[in-house]
Design an enzyme around this catalytic site. Sequence first.
Site, PDB file in Angstrom:
ATOM      1  N   LYS A 192      38.193   0.711  29.906  1.00 51.74           N
ATOM      2  CA  LYS A 192      39.208   1.333  30.753  1.00 51.74           C
ATOM      3  C   LYS A 192      40.128   2.157  29.862  1.00 51.74           C
ATOM      4  CE  LYS A 192      43.116   0.359  33.835  1.00 51.74           C
ATOM      5  NZ  LYS A 192      43.998  -0.686  34.414  1.00 51.74           N
ATOM      6  N   TYR A 221      40.299  -2.791  27.753  1.00 53.45           N
ATOM      7  CA  TYR A 221      41.343  -1.933  28.334  1.00 53.45           C
ATOM      8  C   TYR A 221      42.238  -1.383  27.230  1.00 53.45           C
ATOM      9  CZ  TYR A 221      45.439  -0.845  31.327  1.00 53.45           C
ATOM     10  OH  TYR A 221      46.505  -0.249  31.963  1.00 53.45           O
ATOM     11  N   ILE A 223      40.024   2.459  37.619  1.00 54.73           N
ATOM     12  CA  ILE A 223      40.830   1.310  38.024  1.00 54.73           C
ATOM     13  C   ILE A 223      42.188   1.906  38.358  1.00 54.73           C
ATOM     14  CG2 ILE A 223      41.852  -0.872  37.318  1.00 54.73           C
ATOM     15  CD1 ILE A 223      39.387  -1.330  35.569  1.00 54.73           C
ATOM     16  N   THR A 258      49.453  -4.035  36.943  1.00 52.60           N
ATOM     17  CA  THR A 258      49.994  -3.743  38.269  1.00 52.60           C
ATOM     18  C   THR A 258      50.255  -5.018  39.049  1.00 52.60           C
ATOM     19  OG1 THR A 258      48.733  -1.674  38.229  1.00 52.60           O
ATOM     20  CG2 THR A 258      49.638  -2.344  40.350  1.00 52.60           C
TER      21      THR A 258
END
Length: 308
Positions: free
Chosen positions: A166, A138, A209, A51
């Site tokens: 994640k 992740y 997250i 992001t």
Amino acid sequence: MTAIDFHGVYPAMCTPFEDDDERSIDFETLRRDARRLEEAGVDGLVPVGSTGESATLTHDEHVEVVEAVIDAVDDVPVVAGTGSNNTREALSLSQRAADAGADALLLISPYYNKPEQQGLVDHFTAIADEVDLPQIVYNVPSRTGRNIEPDTAVELAGHENIAAYKAASGDMGQISEIIERTRDEEFAVLSGDDGMTLPMLSVGATGCISVAANVEPERTCAMVGAALADDFERARALHHELGPLFRALFVETNPIPVKEAMRIRGYGPGYVRSPLTRLSEEHTEHLRNVLDVLENEDLEDEYAEIER
């Protein structure tokens, strides 16, 4: 290593850019945004992830963003995105983030190379062996082209510096299995997909997250907090209030929509770095409507109208 209780909401922060040819980083807005999110009650901040457009930042810019966020906040941990498809590069970024004062690291699995599962274990272990910070593995196969399978996640959970996972695979069966098989470890599973956060919390995830938390931090915190307190009636209500926003923020590639949402709300500019482009006019109008509804008190009827 300082332990972090990975419970609650960790916004995946945007990196704001100036309106110039280079799309220089707007550090003043970045610091202001970090303070806004901290004051809203989030449990930590995650700069320079997907992001945060980490793929288009230089390594020096990457570290400068981490330093700016650390300097801006008073009492929330900063989790620096330091992943790469090059193990040496990921290790270097991780060491530099640790030296800058990051509290933890978020490490995306190597993209494009598509390593086998043993390669994933070797990659994450190499970084965890060298950098004494809590690390979040992740998994986002839609971006990387490779899934971190449950056996791999469970093996990594045994490393003292690998503290969390994640999950953004969209596979609830896999996510539930990882939670089930790591219940006896000091290991957290976090949602990396806003629409999946509540289902994941229901089977034992501890937080998220979140992209949406950039725009609606209070509501996102309220939803996650309610679920963690076993108030699933309240959590479901908030999940459905936020549902149109969750969908609107992914109509085009993240972070294109969330940057436009930040612009509409007055939190920062909507500029992205090439090769990303600004949100289309059609999607911008719908996003504006969704954001308007979230500012109204009578949410249920308004959402029904927008969804029609």
